[in-house]
Design an enzyme around this catalytic site. Structure first.
Site, PDB file in Angstrom:
ATOM      1  N   ASP A 138      17.206  29.699  -0.152  1.00 44.60           N
ATOM      2  CA  ASP A 138      16.250  29.118   0.795  1.00 44.60           C
ATOM      3  C   ASP A 138      16.154  27.607   0.618  1.00 44.60           C
ATOM      4  OD1 ASP A 138      15.904  31.748   1.289  1.00 44.60           O
ATOM      5  OD2 ASP A 138      13.743  31.791   0.945  1.00 44.60           O
ATOM      6  N   HIS A 187      15.144  38.172   3.255  1.00 45.79           N
ATOM      7  CA  HIS A 187      15.933  37.316   4.145  1.00 45.79           C
ATOM      8  C   HIS A 187      17.213  36.948   3.413  1.00 45.79           C
ATOM      9  CE1 HIS A 187      12.773  35.183   2.022  1.00 45.79           C
ATOM     10  NE2 HIS A 187      13.577  34.140   1.931  1.00 45.79           N
ATOM     11  N   SER A 247      13.542  35.405  -8.987  1.00 42.89           N
ATOM     12  CA  SER A 247      13.350  36.109  -7.710  1.00 42.89           C
ATOM     13  C   SER A 247      13.970  37.499  -7.651  1.00 42.89           C
ATOM     14  CB  SER A 247      13.927  35.253  -6.591  1.00 42.89           C
ATOM     15  OG  SER A 247      15.308  35.079  -6.801  1.00 42.89           O
ATOM     16  N   ALA A 269      11.376  30.173  -8.321  1.00 41.66           N
ATOM     17  CA  ALA A 269      10.876  31.425  -8.913  1.00 41.66           C
ATOM     18  C   ALA A 269      12.027  32.175  -9.565  1.00 41.66           C
ATOM     19  CB  ALA A 269      10.262  32.320  -7.832  1.00 41.66           C
ATOM     20  N   GLU A 277       7.392  41.819  -1.250  1.00 40.56           N
ATOM     21  CA  GLU A 277       7.309  42.706  -2.429  1.00 40.56           C
ATOM     22  C   GLU A 277       5.857  42.873  -2.882  1.00 40.56           C
ATOM     23  OE1 GLU A 277       9.779  44.519  -4.109  1.00 40.56           O
ATOM     24  OE2 GLU A 277      11.054  43.929  -2.437  1.00 40.56           O
ATOM     25  N   GLY A 334      13.053  24.916  -6.371  1.00 38.31           N
ATOM     26  CA  GLY A 334      13.963  26.010  -6.020  1.00 38.31           C
ATOM     27  C   GLY A 334      15.065  25.518  -5.080  1.00 38.31           C
ATOM     28  N   THR A 393      18.042  24.892  -5.649  1.00 30.36           N
ATOM     29  CA  THR A 393      19.372  25.470  -5.903  1.00 30.36           C
ATOM     30  C   THR A 393      19.526  26.866  -5.294  1.00 30.36           C
ATOM     31  OG1 THR A 393      18.628  26.413  -7.986  1.00 30.36           O
ATOM     32  CG2 THR A 393      19.650  24.231  -8.108  1.00 30.36           C
ATOM     33  N   LEU A 440       9.503  26.880  -3.675  1.00 32.08           N
ATOM     34  CA  LEU A 440      10.426  28.017  -3.548  1.00 32.08           C
ATOM     35  C   LEU A 440      10.957  28.443  -4.919  1.00 32.08           C
ATOM     36  CD1 LEU A 440      12.577  26.725  -0.530  1.00 32.08           C
ATOM     37  CD2 LEU A 440      10.289  27.699  -0.515  1.00 32.08           C
ATOM     38  N   TYR A 459       7.618  41.305 -10.826  1.00 33.28           N
ATOM     39  CA  TYR A 459       7.868  40.245  -9.839  1.00 33.28           C
ATOM     40  C   TYR A 459       6.782  40.271  -8.754  1.00 33.28           C
ATOM     41  CZ  TYR A 459       9.911  38.029  -5.716  1.00 33.28           C
ATOM     42  OH  TYR A 459      10.113  37.255  -4.604  1.00 33.28           O
ATOM     43  N   SER A 486       5.813  36.871  -0.866  1.00 38.20           N
ATOM     44  CA  SER A 486       6.890  37.828  -0.656  1.00 38.20           C
ATOM     45  C   SER A 486       6.371  39.186  -0.193  1.00 38.20           C
ATOM     46  CB  SER A 486       7.624  38.015  -1.995  1.00 38.20           C
ATOM     47  OG  SER A 486       8.374  39.198  -1.994  1.00 38.20           O
TER      48      SER A 486
HETATM   49  P1  GDP Z   1      14.310  43.326  -3.204  1.00 43.42           P
HETATM   50  O1  GDP Z   1      13.713  43.974  -1.987  1.00 43.42           O
HETATM   51  O2  GDP Z   1      13.804  41.949  -3.405  1.00 43.42           O
HETATM   52  O3  GDP Z   1      14.202  44.153  -4.431  1.00 43.42           O
HETATM   53  O4  GDP Z   1      15.862  43.112  -2.814  1.00 43.42           O
HETATM   54  P2  GDP Z   1      17.214  43.798  -3.363  1.00 43.42           P
HETATM   55  O5  GDP Z   1      18.282  43.360  -2.405  1.00 43.42           O
HETATM   56  O6  GDP Z   1      17.447  43.526  -4.796  1.00 43.42           O
HETATM   57  O7  GDP Z   1      16.944  45.367  -3.227  1.00 43.42           O
HETATM   58  C1  GDP Z   1      16.646  45.965  -1.996  1.00 43.42           C
HETATM   59  C2  GDP Z   1      16.633  47.469  -2.147  1.00 43.42           C
HETATM   60  O8  GDP Z   1      17.954  47.940  -2.380  1.00 43.42           O
HETATM   61  C3  GDP Z   1      15.782  48.006  -3.309  1.00 43.42           C
HETATM   62  O9  GDP Z   1      15.016  49.096  -2.850  1.00 43.42           O
HETATM   63  C4  GDP Z   1      16.828  48.483  -4.319  1.00 43.42           C
HETATM   64  O10 GDP Z   1      16.375  49.563  -5.144  1.00 43.42           O
HETATM   65  C5  GDP Z   1      17.927  48.959  -3.388  1.00 43.42           C
HETATM   66  N1  GDP Z   1      19.238  49.056  -4.038  1.00 43.42           N
HETATM   67  C6  GDP Z   1      20.029  50.157  -4.084  1.00 43.42           C
HETATM   68  N2  GDP Z   1      21.137  49.913  -4.777  1.00 43.42           N
HETATM   69  C7  GDP Z   1      21.055  48.624  -5.207  1.00 43.42           C
HETATM   70  C8  GDP Z   1      21.924  47.797  -5.987  1.00 43.42           C
HETATM   71  O11 GDP Z   1      22.982  48.191  -6.434  1.00 43.42           O
HETATM   72  N3  GDP Z   1      21.495  46.505  -6.215  1.00 43.42           N
HETATM   73  C9  GDP Z   1      20.307  46.034  -5.699  1.00 43.42           C
HETATM   74  N4  GDP Z   1      19.943  44.770  -5.924  1.00 43.42           N
HETATM   75  N5  GDP Z   1      19.481  46.806  -4.982  1.00 43.42           N
HETATM   76  C10 GDP Z   1      19.849  48.081  -4.732  1.00 43.42           C
END
Ligand code: GDP
Length: 328
Positions: free
Chosen positions: A13, A181, A82, A80, A129, A8, A10, A78, A151, A127
């Protein structure tokens, strides 16, 4: 000279960790996937001195070869797929890469170490998540996992497989449960970077609006540069273990929008933001907030960049990038 292999390399992180290890005098090897990987030039420009080796975490034979060539003392996994939203549309691929890929790296490390398990230490990028529908607030290393996306499920597999290799074979295998992060190097598909980029463009008159999904979700966002330091510290411990890495603060996407727009002098952003179900997810992680007490006590690790500074850093970087691109 200590040798490290990073899968990972590229990604966000991988770049920060590569910089950290090179600065510490390590010989750094990076696993790079595919023919003509479009990110190779970025890695070479950011990390001159890193040695790139071709391979794929879904291909065990390539990992065996890469370990034999690099002879690492430390392996940081790292690599994945992601992006959570993408994982519903590509669930099998995500399971193969983000889940089974971990098993491949662990198995290659075990074969490489042979009878001498002290020869190599392993880090797995787990993670927040994995907490998904959170069963406890704040989340610790002992909180029951309840992933809410393919994921998250794949990361749970990798997390428990890491623990299993530690317990079955006595391998020095640690797992960092990293909460979100971010940094100027974050991919634009993630919400922080999507917002910082769009806000920069809106303030320069290059874009009219930003289309968002669920803006009520809450995350515990830290700075990626701080988080790679925690990875390294985990591998310097006598005993391998699992650690939550987080800021212990949670903020909503609304707050992210507030701070980002304010950074360019816009107080009322309602006219610039539209919500679209296309960006809503089949299942949501509503709230994440991590308790990193164990990392503070055992690793002496604390975050150095708070949420407002992180947002300002990202917006400032995107403003500079957009101005250069537009010739302003
Ligand atoms: P994640 O925690 O790994 O899923 O990181 P993300 O940055 O992709 O998303 C963080 C949160 O932002 C999630 O709860 C998404 O549903 C919310 N979110 C709301 N609008 C957006 C959007 O336009 N793009 C993304 N990526 N997330 C969004």
């Amino acid at each position: 000279m200590t040798r490290a292999l990073i899968t990972g390399i590229t990604g966000q992180d991988g770049l920060y960790l590569g910089e950290l290890l090179l600065a510490k005098g390590y010989e750094v090897f990076g696993l790079i996937r595919g023919q003509n990987n479009p990110k190779r030039a970025l890695v070479e420009a950011t990390l001159p001195g890193v040695k790139l080796l071709t391979g794929d975490i879904t291909d065990l034979s390539s990992l065996i070869r890469v370990l034999a060539v690099s002879q690492p003392d430390e392996v940081y996994n790292l690599g994945a797929i992601s992006f959570v939203a993408y994982s519903w549309e590509n669930a099998h691929l995500t399971s193969d890469v983000t889940g089974k890929g971990v098993l491949n790296v662990l198995e290659a490390v075990r074969l490489y170490a042979g009878d001498d398990l002290d020869k190599v230490r392993f880090y797995q990028a787990s993670s927040s998540e994995m907490f998904g529908k959170v069963q406890q607030v704040p989340q610790t290393e002992d909180t029951l996992l309840w992933p809410r996306s393919p994921y998250g499920v794949a990361k749970v597999f990798g997390h428990y497989m890491t623990i299993n290799y530690r317990e079955s074979y006595g391998m020095h295998a640690s797992s960092g449960i990293l909460f979100n992060h971010e940094s100027p190097r974050r991919g634009p598909e993630f919400v922080t970077r999507k917002v910082s980029q769009a806000v920069a463009r809106i303030s320069l008159g290059l874009q009219d609006e930003i289309v968002m999904g669920n803006i009520d979700a809450k995350r515990d966002w830290g700075f990626a540069g701080d988080y790679v330091e925690a990875m390294w510290r985990m591998l310097q411990q006598d005993e391998a273990d699992d650690y939550v890495i987080a800021t212990n603060e949670t903020h909503s996407i609304r707050e992210l929008l507030d701070l980002s727009f304010r950074a360019v002098g816009i107080d009322d952003w309602s006219g610039y933001v539209r919500q679209d179900p296309a960006f809503m997810r089949p299942a949501e992680v509503d709230l994440l907030i991590g308790d990193a007490s164990k990392a503070r006590e055992k690793l002496g690790w604390t975050p150095t960049v708070g949420f407002p500074e992180l947002v300002s850093m990202m917006v400032a970087s995107d403003l500079a990038e957009q101005k250069t691109a537009a010739g302003i």
